[in-house]
Design an enzyme around this catalytic site. Structure first.
Site: not given
Ligand code: PBG
Length: 325
Positions: A130, A195, A233, A248
């Site tokens: 990322c 996240k 965060e 998430k």
């Molecule tokens: C990108 C991103 C991801 C998801 C949303 N944006 C994948 C990751 O971090 O590997 C995951 C969404 C999902 O699993 O539905 N960084």
């Protein structure tokens, strides 16, 4: 209140009573549909691990977005699958990148449907991380500029809201700054604030072709064992200018949603991620569960935990189900 004076079952005996005392309701207003855009025409590549979802070229993307819009879903979350990847993720911030082109077309055809764009580099880097890679590490500060440029290019293309999902430190402030400096002070930021480094993203990485080529995302995404860190965060992102906070994944992190709901007064989003969707679809296919009921129960649970809005691959199906009630 004790039995036999109090009998909780009294108010469960018929549907009217149950509806009257129901504490949590779901409507299409609560749902955001993630979509995957790819170049071409007439393209509808099925995503094997996510039945009902596809990589869509813009013509088909518009059709699906229109279905969602007609069902009363207020917004979509757009992910791009670029034609080419490179170390600097140049397709992420290209003026004619897949997300930029898709946003333009979507806003042109469906101006009232809100388009939120995912801001990250992992689909666009050849190594799948990322951020910018320096040897085996991800260079946080060098990445910020590229994320900001990506967010700005989305906003310029017409994105209604940008959603950074990279988990680099300081990116919300960097994005807020560049948007404001360029006359985009009205573009809100939905921050993927807490996240987690989750194995539940597996199917998404197949859908978006974004699995890292070496290592994993543990040096930037959060340790699933941590809750206090989520508070830090989230607090940071609010101070940096986030308008909506996201947690998430959703289902394995309901405690985090609940806790953050108590701590903050900003709108809270939860991402019911790909693996959460795939598990239900797989069990349904095996005949082991009633997929529709589990879907509605899952969405209700996420809302009950405190989410104001839910990003979910079930958005269209759930909105259809809600129509029949
Ligand atoms: C990108 C991103 C991801 C998801 C949303 N944006 C994948 C990751 O971090 O590997 C995951 C969404 C999902 O699993 O539905 N960084």
């Amino acid at each position: 209140m004790l039995f036999p004076e109090y009998r909780p079952r009294r108010l469960r005996q018929n549907d009217a009573f149950r509806r009257m005392i129901r504490e949590t309701t779901i409507s299409a207003d609560d749902l955001i549909l993630p979509l995957f855009a790819i170049s071409g025409n007439g393209v509808q590549n099925p995503i094997p691990s996510m039945p009902g979802h596809y990589q869509l070229s813009i013509d088909n993307l518009i059709k699906t977005a229109e279905t969602a819009y007609k069902l009363g879903i207020p917004a979509v979350m757009l992910f791009g699958i670029p034609d080419k990847k490179d170390p600097l993720a140049t397709s992420a911030y290209a003026k004619d990148g897949i997300v930029q082109k898709s946003v333009k077309s979507l806003k042109n055809k469906l101006p009232e449907l809100a388009v939120i764009t995912d801001v990250c580099l992992c689909q666009y880097t050849d190594h799948g991380h990322c951020g910018i890679v320096d040897g085996q590490t991800i260079d946080n500060d060098a990445t910020l500029d590229l994320l900001a440029r990506t967010a700005l290019s989305h906003a310029k293309a017409g994105s209604d809201m940008v959603a950074p999902s990279d988990m680099m430190d300081g990116r919300v402030a960097e994005i807020r700054d560049i948007l404001d400096e360029n006359g985009m002070s009205n573009t809100p930021i939905m921050s993927y604030a807490a996240k987690y480094c989750s194995a539940f993203y597996g199917p998404f990485r197949q859908a978006a072709d974004s699995a890292p080529k070496f290592g994993d995302r543990r040096t930037y995404q959060m340790d699933p064992a941590n809750a206090l860190e989520a508070v830090r965060e989230v607090t940071m992102d609010i101070e940096e200018g986030a308008d909506i906070i996201m947690i998430k994944p959703a289902l394995p992190y309901l405690d985090i949603i609940c806790r953050i709901r108590d701590e903050i007064d900003l709108p809270l989003a939860a991402y019911n991620v790909s693996g959460e969707y795939s598990m239900i679809k797989a069990a349904e296919k095996m005949g082991w569960i009633d997929g529709k009921k589990v879907m509605m129960e899952t969405l209700t649970a996420i809302k009950r935990a405190g989410a104001d809005m839910i990003l979910t691959y079930f958005a269209i199906e759930a909105a259809q189900e809600l129509r029949t009630r």
